[in-house]
Design a protein around this motif. Structure first.
Motif, PDB file in Angstrom:
ATOM      1  N   ALA A  38       0.829  -1.205   0.000  1.00  0.00           N
ATOM      2  CA  ALA A  38       0.000   0.000   0.000  1.00  0.00           C
ATOM      3  C   ALA A  38       0.864   1.256   0.000  1.00  0.00           C
ATOM      4  CB  ALA A  38      -0.909  -0.009   1.230  1.00  0.00           C
ATOM      5  N   ALA A  39       0.371   2.286  -0.631  1.00  0.00           N
ATOM      6  CA  ALA A  39       1.067   3.571  -0.656  1.00  0.00           C
ATOM      7  C   ALA A  39       1.267   4.072   0.774  1.00  0.00           C
ATOM      8  CB  ALA A  39       0.271   4.585  -1.464  1.00  0.00           C
ATOM      9  N   GLY A  40       2.482   4.531   1.055  1.00  0.00           N
ATOM     10  CA  GLY A  40       2.788   5.111   2.357  1.00  0.00           C
ATOM     11  C   GLY A  40       2.864   4.128   3.507  1.00  0.00           C
ATOM     12  N   CYS A  41       3.016   2.841   3.221  1.00  0.00           N
ATOM     13  CA  CYS A  41       2.973   1.834   4.287  1.00  0.00           C
ATOM     14  C   CYS A  41       4.314   1.614   4.993  1.00  0.00           C
ATOM     15  CB  CYS A  41       2.463   0.507   3.740  1.00  0.00           C
ATOM     16  SG  CYS A  41       3.640  -0.343   2.661  1.00  0.00           S
ATOM     17  N   ALA A  42       5.420   2.140   4.436  1.00  0.00           N
ATOM     18  CA  ALA A  42       6.743   1.812   4.974  1.00  0.00           C
ATOM     19  C   ALA A  42       7.441   3.054   5.533  1.00  0.00           C
ATOM     20  CB  ALA A  42       7.603   1.180   3.884  1.00  0.00           C
ATOM     21  N   ASP A  43       7.980   2.910   6.720  1.00  0.00           N
ATOM     22  CA  ASP A  43       8.798   3.985   7.301  1.00  0.00           C
ATOM     23  C   ASP A  43      10.207   3.945   6.743  1.00  0.00           C
ATOM     24  OD1 ASP A  43       6.792   5.026   8.994  1.00  0.00           O
ATOM     25  OD2 ASP A  43       7.164   3.415  10.427  1.00  0.00           O
ATOM     26  N   GLY A  44      10.621   2.786   6.261  1.00  0.00           N
ATOM     27  CA  GLY A  44      11.956   2.637   5.707  1.00  0.00           C
ATOM     28  C   GLY A  44      12.004   1.519   4.693  1.00  0.00           C
ATOM     29  N   VAL A  45      12.923   1.676   3.747  1.00  0.00           N
ATOM     30  CA  VAL A  45      13.144   0.667   2.710  1.00  0.00           C
ATOM     31  C   VAL A  45      14.650   0.466   2.600  1.00  0.00           C
ATOM     32  CG1 VAL A  45      12.932   0.152   0.253  1.00  0.00           C
ATOM     33  CG2 VAL A  45      11.087   1.351   1.422  1.00  0.00           C
ATOM     34  N   ILE A  46      15.069  -0.788   2.545  1.00  0.00           N
ATOM     35  CA  ILE A  46      16.484  -1.114   2.385  1.00  0.00           C
ATOM     36  C   ILE A  46      16.630  -1.988   1.152  1.00  0.00           C
ATOM     37  CG2 ILE A  46      18.476  -2.293   3.393  1.00  0.00           C
ATOM     38  CD1 ILE A  46      17.205  -1.716   6.161  1.00  0.00           C
ATOM     39  N   GLY A  47      17.582  -1.645   0.302  1.00  0.00           N
ATOM     40  CA  GLY A  47      17.882  -2.454  -0.873  1.00  0.00           C
ATOM     41  C   GLY A  47      19.356  -2.811  -0.858  1.00  0.00           C
ATOM     42  N   ASP A  48      19.664  -4.068  -1.038  1.00  0.00           N
ATOM     43  CA  ASP A  48      21.062  -4.523  -1.039  1.00  0.00           C
ATOM     44  C   ASP A  48      21.394  -5.074  -2.423  1.00  0.00           C
ATOM     45  OD1 ASP A  48      23.606  -5.258  -0.322  1.00  0.00           O
ATOM     46  OD2 ASP A  48      22.988  -7.001   0.841  1.00  0.00           O
ATOM     47  N   GLY A  49      22.078  -4.267  -3.225  1.00  0.00           N
ATOM     48  CA  GLY A  49      22.410  -4.680  -4.581  1.00  0.00           C
ATOM     49  C   GLY A  49      21.244  -4.602  -5.540  1.00  0.00           C
ATOM     50  N   SER A  50      20.185  -3.962  -5.134  1.00  0.00           N
ATOM     51  CA  SER A  50      18.955  -3.925  -5.920  1.00  0.00           C
ATOM     52  C   SER A  50      19.145  -3.353  -7.316  1.00  0.00           C
ATOM     53  CB  SER A  50      17.898  -3.082  -5.210  1.00  0.00           C
ATOM     54  OG  SER A  50      17.757  -3.474  -3.875  1.00  0.00           O
ATOM     55  N   LEU A  51      19.938  -2.318  -7.440  1.00  0.00           N
ATOM     56  CA  LEU A  51      20.070  -1.637  -8.728  1.00  0.00           C
ATOM     57  C   LEU A  51      20.711  -2.511  -9.800  1.00  0.00           C
ATOM     58  CD1 LEU A  51      21.140   1.902  -7.516  1.00  0.00           C
ATOM     59  CD2 LEU A  51      18.878   1.152  -8.268  1.00  0.00           C
ATOM     60  N   SER A  52      21.452  -3.518  -9.394  1.00  0.00           N
ATOM     61  CA  SER A  52      22.104  -4.383 -10.387  1.00  0.00           C
ATOM     62  C   SER A  52      21.097  -5.214 -11.171  1.00  0.00           C
ATOM     63  CB  SER A  52      23.127  -5.298  -9.706  1.00  0.00           C
ATOM     64  OG  SER A  52      22.478  -6.154  -8.785  1.00  0.00           O
TER      65      SER A  52
END
Length: 103
Positions: A38-52
């Motif tokens: 849902a929109a606005g559901c997360a206080d934080g997001v972590i991505g590890d190597g996501s852009l690759s």
């Protein structure tokens, strides 16, 4: 209390690395470009190597747009990206300085 939702498109990755779902944490098999959150559901997001996983620049824009959508106002995103060994990055500031020195 805190609740953790992990998303990965690879079922084998989830099975091999996720300790299991419970009341405070859950793993979803999901496409990072179409997060089922849902929109606005997360206080934080972590991505590890996501852009690759994405083609630059189009899919980068889709990825960051999706993150912005699920982040709550004031939420933060942290993305870690490894640089392949031997890859030299451009330094526009240094390139500009060299061009100026050669004039």
């Amino acid at each position: 209390g805190a609740h953790l939702i992990a998303c990965d498109n690879d079922a084998a990755m989830i099975a091999g690395n996720w300790p299991g779902n419970d009341a405070r944490r859950q793993a979803l098999r999901a496409d990072w470009l179409r997060l089922p959150l849902a929109a606005g559901c997360a206080d934080g997001v972590i991505g590890d190597g996501s852009l690759s996983m994405f083609d630059y620049p189009r899919q980068y824009a889709e990825f960051f747009s999706g993150l912005a959508c699920v982040l709550a106002p004031g939420g933060r995103a942290v993305i870690r990206q490894r640089q392949p060994r031997g890859l030299r990055t451009r330094d526009p500031g240094r390139e500009h300085q060299r061009a100026c020195e050669q004039q």
